[in-house]
Design an enzyme around this catalytic site. Structure first.
Site, short mmCIF file in Angstrom:
data_model
loop_
_atom_site.label_atom_id
_atom_site.label_comp_id
_atom_site.label_asym_id
_atom_site.label_seq_id
_atom_site.Cartn_x
_atom_site.Cartn_y
_atom_site.Cartn_z
CB SER A 33 -0.87 0.06 1.26
OG SER A 33 -1.90 -0.86 1.19
CG HIS A 63 -2.71 -2.28 -3.26
ND1 HIS A 63 -1.66 -3.17 -3.10
CD2 HIS A 63 -3.02 -1.85 -2.02
CE1 HIS A 63 -1.37 -3.27 -1.83
NE2 HIS A 63 -2.17 -2.49 -1.15
CG HIS A 85 -4.85 -7.00 0.54
ND1 HIS A 85 -4.99 -6.11 -0.51
CD2 HIS A 85 -3.75 -6.62 1.22
CE1 HIS A 85 -4.00 -5.24 -0.46
NE2 HIS A 85 -3.23 -5.52 0.57
CE1 TYR A 87 -8.66 -5.45 2.02
CE2 TYR A 87 -6.74 -6.19 3.25
CZ TYR A 87 -7.33 -5.31 2.38
OH TYR A 87 -6.61 -4.28 1.84
CD GLU A 88 -8.36 -6.54 -2.47
OE1 GLU A 88 -8.87 -5.95 -3.43
OE2 GLU A 88 -7.14 -6.81 -2.41
CB ALA A 115 1.28 -0.17 4.69
CG MET A 213 -4.84 -5.96 7.31
SD MET A 213 -6.20 -4.92 6.76
CE MET A 213 -6.33 -3.77 8.15
CB SER A 214 -0.45 -8.10 2.91
OG SER A 214 0.66 -7.32 3.35
CG ASN A 237 -0.99 2.76 11.36
OD1 ASN A 237 -0.83 2.32 10.21
ND2 ASN A 237 -1.48 2.04 12.33
CG HIS A 249 -6.42 2.86 3.05
ND1 HIS A 249 -5.43 1.91 3.22
CD2 HIS A 249 -6.46 3.12 1.72
CE1 HIS A 249 -4.91 1.61 2.03
NE2 HIS A 249 -5.51 2.33 1.11
N1 HPA Z 1 -3.09 -2.69 11.21
C1 HPA Z 1 -3.17 -3.57 10.19
N2 HPA Z 1 -2.73 -3.31 8.98
C2 HPA Z 1 -2.17 -2.11 8.76
C3 HPA Z 1 -2.06 -1.15 9.77
C4 HPA Z 1 -2.53 -1.46 11.07
O1 HPA Z 1 -2.47 -0.67 12.01
N3 HPA Z 1 -1.46 -0.06 9.20
C5 HPA Z 1 -1.21 -0.38 7.90
N4 HPA Z 1 -1.65 -1.61 7.62
#
Ligand code: HPA
Length: 276
Positions: A33, A63, A85, A87-88, A115, A213-214, A237, A249
C-alpha cells in the site's frame, strides 16, 4: 492449494513469456500500500494483471495492478505493483498467485514490502522495519488442501523463513544509505478492520512488533516453493490503542508515500546485493 493450482500458474507464466520473451528475472519484488513508486522506475515491459489469465486485481486504493519488468544495476527484476488481499474475498490461492508466478518465472529471491501498524509505543509512523519472523494469526494458509509435490513439500520448514542473508543485506544497505532500520516480527490478521486495542495488546504479548493484513500467505507460498524471501514493513501508523489516534487508510497511504525516496534507495541497494 487445489489440484489445478500448478496449471493455473503455468497459464499465467506462458502469457507473461509471450509478452516479455525468455528473459529470466533474478529478483522478484512485491510493492504494498502506497509503496508502488518503485514499479514506475522500471523501464521494461509492464503488463496489467487484467491482461493475464488467473491474476486477480485489487480494488484497494493505493494498489495498482501491474507486473513490471526492468533492470536495476544489471539485475533483472520482476515486480508486482500492487497485490490482492485475503480480506478482498479472493481465494487464498488467488492471493498468492502472483508470487507463485514470479517463482515459476525463475526468480531466486523475492523482496516483499507492506504497510503495517507498529506495536511498540516508542516507534513512530514512518519507521521502516526488516521482518525477522511472523505470526500467522489469520487461521488461513495457501497450503491447506491437497499438496502438489511439483510445487513443494507437504510440511515446509519455516525456521528461517525470512532469509538471514537477505536480512543482513538490507541492514547493510540501510547503514550505507543512512536510513534508520528497525527489525521485528510481523503478525498477520485478516482485516479489513484495523485491530482492536485488545487485539494489539494480544499480538504484543505474543512478541510481535508490527501487525498487518498481507505478506504472510505470500511468504508461506514462496517458502513452499523453495524461494528465498526478504520483507520490509513501512510502519505507517502506531497500531490501535498504542498511538491514541484513530486509524485511517488515507493516512496509511500518505505516510507510506512520504517514505518514497528512502524506500526507493533501500530497494535498489537491496536488489543489487541480492541479485549479485
Ligand atoms: N493494522 C493492520 N494493517 C495495517 C495497519 C494497522 O495498524 N497499518 C497499515 N496496515
Amino acid at each position: 492449494m487445489d489440484i489445478d493450482t500448478a496449471h493455473r500458474i503455468s497459464a499465467t507464466v506462458d502469457a507473461v513469456r509471450a509478452r516479455v520473451g525468455a528473459r529470466v528475472p533474478s529478483i522478484g519484488v512485491v510493492l504494498g500500500s502506497g509503496l508502488g513508486a518503485f514499479g514506475d522506475t522500471l523501464t521494461g515491459p509492464k503488463i496489467a494483471y487484467s491482461e493475464l489469465p488467473n491474476m486477480a486485481t485489487s480494488k484497494v486504493v493505493g494498489h495498482a495492478g501491474n507486473l513490471c519488468f526492468g533492470d536495476v544495476g544489471g539485475v533483472s527484476v520482476v515486480c508486482m505493483q500492487g497485490r490482492v488481499h485475503y480480506y478482498e474475498g479472493h481465494s487464498i490461492d488467488a492471493v498468492v498467485h502472483g508470487v507463485r508466478t514470479m517463482a515459476r518465472l525463475g526468480v531466486r529471491a523475492v523482496l516483499i514490502t507492506n504497510a503495517a501498524g507498529g506495536v511498540e509505543s516508542t516507534w513512530s509512523a514512518g519507521d521502516l522495519m526488516v521482518i525477522t519472523d511472523h505470526l500467522n494469526l489469520a487461521g488461513a494458509s495457501p497450503l491447506i488442501g491437497p499438496n502438489d509435490a511439483s510445487l513443494g513439500p507437504r510440511f515446509p520448514d519455516m525456521t528461517e523463513a525470512y532469509d538471514p542473508e537477505l536480512r543482513q543485506m538490507l541492514r547493510e544497505v540501510a547503514r550505507d544509505e543512512k536510513v534508520p532500520l528497525r527489525e521485528g516480527i510481523y503478525a498477520w490478521l485478516t482485516g479489513p478492520t484495523y485491530e482492536t486495542p485488545a487485539e494489539v495488546r494480544m499480538v504484543r504479548g505474543l512478541g510481535a512488533q508490527a501487525v498487518g493484513m498481507s505478506t504472510v500467505p505470500e511468504v508461506v507460498a514462496l517458502r513452499h516453493m523453495g524461494v528465498r524471501v526478504g520483507a520490509l514493513s513501512c510502519i505507517t501508523n502506531l497500531a490501535a490503542g498504542i498511538g491514541g489516534q484513530k486509524l485511517d487508510h488515507a493516512e496509511v497511504e500518505a505516510t507510506a508515500r512520504s517514505r518514497r525516496e528512502d524506500l526507493l534507495r533501500l530497494l535498489r541497494g537491496w536488489i543489487m546485493k541480492a541479485g549479485a
